[in-house]
Scaffold this motif. Structure first.
Motif, mmCIF file in Angstrom:
data_model
loop_
_atom_site.group_PDB
_atom_site.id
_atom_site.type_symbol
_atom_site.label_atom_id
_atom_site.label_comp_id
_atom_site.label_asym_id
_atom_site.label_seq_id
_atom_site.Cartn_x
_atom_site.Cartn_y
_atom_site.Cartn_z
ATOM 1 N N PRO A 53 53.696 43.551 17.029
ATOM 2 C CA PRO A 53 54.733 44.579 17.123
ATOM 3 C C PRO A 53 56.127 43.964 17.243
ATOM 4 C CG PRO A 53 52.926 45.043 18.639
ATOM 5 C CD PRO A 53 52.699 43.663 18.091
ATOM 6 N N LEU A 54 57.110 44.700 16.764
ATOM 7 C CA LEU A 54 58.496 44.218 16.823
ATOM 8 C C LEU A 54 58.904 43.851 18.240
ATOM 9 C CD1 LEU A 54 60.242 46.747 14.409
ATOM 10 C CD2 LEU A 54 59.565 44.386 13.933
ATOM 11 N N THR A 55 58.390 44.570 19.226
ATOM 12 C CA THR A 55 58.750 44.327 20.623
ATOM 13 C C THR A 55 58.183 43.023 21.165
ATOM 14 O OG1 THR A 55 56.851 45.666 21.293
ATOM 15 C CG2 THR A 55 59.006 46.768 21.182
ATOM 16 N N ALA A 100 54.179 53.520 14.410
ATOM 17 C CA ALA A 100 54.642 53.479 15.798
ATOM 18 C C ALA A 100 54.094 52.249 16.516
ATOM 19 C CB ALA A 100 54.241 54.751 16.523
ATOM 20 N N HIS A 101 52.858 51.862 16.226
ATOM 21 C CA HIS A 101 52.310 50.633 16.817
ATOM 22 C C HIS A 101 53.144 49.423 16.389
ATOM 23 C CE1 HIS A 101 49.007 52.511 18.746
ATOM 24 N NE2 HIS A 101 48.267 52.713 17.660
ATOM 25 N N HIS A 102 53.619 49.425 15.159
ATOM 26 C CA HIS A 102 54.483 48.343 14.678
ATOM 27 C C HIS A 102 55.758 48.252 15.532
ATOM 28 C CE1 HIS A 102 56.618 45.657 11.968
ATOM 29 N NE2 HIS A 102 57.553 46.564 11.779
ATOM 30 N N PHE A 103 56.220 49.389 16.011
ATOM 31 C CA PHE A 103 57.402 49.431 16.871
ATOM 32 C C PHE A 103 57.070 49.192 18.339
ATOM 33 C CE2 PHE A 103 59.166 51.697 13.183
ATOM 34 C CZ PHE A 103 60.352 51.013 13.034
ATOM 35 N N GLY A 104 55.794 48.935 18.634
ATOM 36 C CA GLY A 104 55.408 48.605 20.001
ATOM 37 C C GLY A 104 55.036 49.799 20.857
ATOM 38 N N ILE A 105 54.825 50.956 20.256
ATOM 39 C CA ILE A 105 54.451 52.150 21.006
ATOM 40 C C ILE A 105 52.929 52.199 21.111
ATOM 41 C CG2 ILE A 105 54.578 54.665 21.093
ATOM 42 C CD1 ILE A 105 57.159 54.413 19.369
ATOM 43 N N ASP A 107 49.017 53.714 22.381
ATOM 44 C CA ASP A 107 48.303 54.973 22.185
ATOM 45 C C ASP A 107 48.621 56.003 23.259
ATOM 46 O OD1 ASP A 107 46.953 54.489 19.780
ATOM 47 O OD2 ASP A 107 45.328 53.431 20.790
ATOM 48 N N ALA A 108 48.723 55.578 24.508
ATOM 49 C CA ALA A 108 49.016 56.522 25.580
ATOM 50 C C ALA A 108 50.344 57.242 25.334
ATOM 51 C CB ALA A 108 49.034 55.814 26.933
ATOM 52 N N ARG A 109 51.368 56.507 24.963
ATOM 53 C CA ARG A 109 52.670 57.110 24.704
ATOM 54 C C ARG A 109 52.632 57.988 23.452
ATOM 55 N NH1 ARG A 109 56.657 59.845 26.188
ATOM 56 N NH2 ARG A 109 58.675 59.317 25.291
ATOM 57 N N LEU A 110 51.898 57.566 22.444
ATOM 58 C CA LEU A 110 51.757 58.381 21.238
ATOM 59 C C LEU A 110 51.087 59.716 21.545
ATOM 60 C CD1 LEU A 110 50.869 55.653 18.625
ATOM 61 C CD2 LEU A 110 52.863 57.162 18.571
ATOM 62 N N HIS A 111 50.101 59.706 22.413
ATOM 63 C CA HIS A 111 49.449 60.951 22.805
ATOM 64 C C HIS A 111 50.439 61.847 23.551
ATOM 65 C CE1 HIS A 111 45.305 60.416 21.473
ATOM 66 N NE2 HIS A 111 45.490 59.128 21.715
ATOM 67 N N GLU A 112 51.236 61.262 24.428
ATOM 68 C CA GLU A 112 52.263 62.025 25.141
ATOM 69 C C GLU A 112 53.235 62.687 24.165
ATOM 70 O OE1 GLU A 112 54.335 59.448 27.839
ATOM 71 O OE2 GLU A 112 52.511 58.970 28.951
ATOM 72 N N LEU A 113 53.547 61.988 23.091
ATOM 73 C CA LEU A 113 54.509 62.480 22.105
ATOM 74 C C LEU A 113 53.881 63.433 21.078
ATOM 75 C CD1 LEU A 113 56.401 59.123 21.468
ATOM 76 C CD2 LEU A 113 57.249 61.114 22.751
ATOM 77 N N GLY A 114 52.553 63.589 21.136
ATOM 78 C CA GLY A 114 51.866 64.476 20.200
ATOM 79 C C GLY A 114 51.448 63.818 18.900
ATOM 80 N N TRP A 115 51.458 62.500 18.851
ATOM 81 C CA TRP A 115 51.054 61.770 17.655
ATOM 82 C C TRP A 115 49.761 60.994 17.886
ATOM 83 C CZ3 TRP A 115 53.381 62.935 13.279
ATOM 84 C CH2 TRP A 115 54.658 63.467 13.330
ATOM 85 N N GLY A 116 48.954 61.443 18.816
ATOM 86 C CA GLY A 116 47.726 60.739 19.177
ATOM 87 C C GLY A 116 46.610 60.897 18.218
#
Length: 116
Positions: A53-55, A100-105, A107-116
């Motif tokens: 990831p970029l991060t 989003a994983h490429h940007f360092g996000i 799974d937990a945060r993606l689920h919070e954002l509705g992209w899980g």
């Protein structure tokens, strides 16, 4: 759905990424495969990000690094969807999720954002 139609759906998903984010995607190849690799052990996996990831990239990263890979799996997607519209929607969500994983996000945060 043909291979070409599925690949076009992946392209459409990539087109949904806002330009201000898309220009930061670095050294990534997006692929379509029929099925997830058996060693992963998840036959219903829709997409997979493999890379750094970029991060997490430091000075060491650029020296000879292969491109990160985002793979979207056609078989599991077609098995879970009942219409072309549903396939297109699910592919778009999966593409954005993996980018989003490429940007360092994670799974937990993606689920919070509705992209899980």
């Amino acid at each position: 759905m043909s291979q070409e139609e599925f690949e076009n759906a992946v392209g459409d998903g990539l087109d949904l990424i806002p330009e201000e984010l898309a220009r930061h995607i670095d050294n990534v190849v997006v692929l379509v495969e029929d099925e997830p690799p058996p060693e992963i052990g998840e036959v219903d996996l829709l997409g997979l990000y493999e890379g750094t990831p970029l991060t997490e990239r430091g000075e060491w990263w650029a020296a000879g690094s292969l491109p990160d890979r985002i793979t979207i799996f056609k078989g599991p997607t077609l098995r879970m969807c009942t219409s072309r519209e549903e396939v297109a929607e699910e592919v778009a969500v999966t593409v954005i999720h993996e980018v989003a994983h490429h940007f360092g996000i994670d799974d937990a945060r993606l689920h919070e954002l509705g992209w899980g």
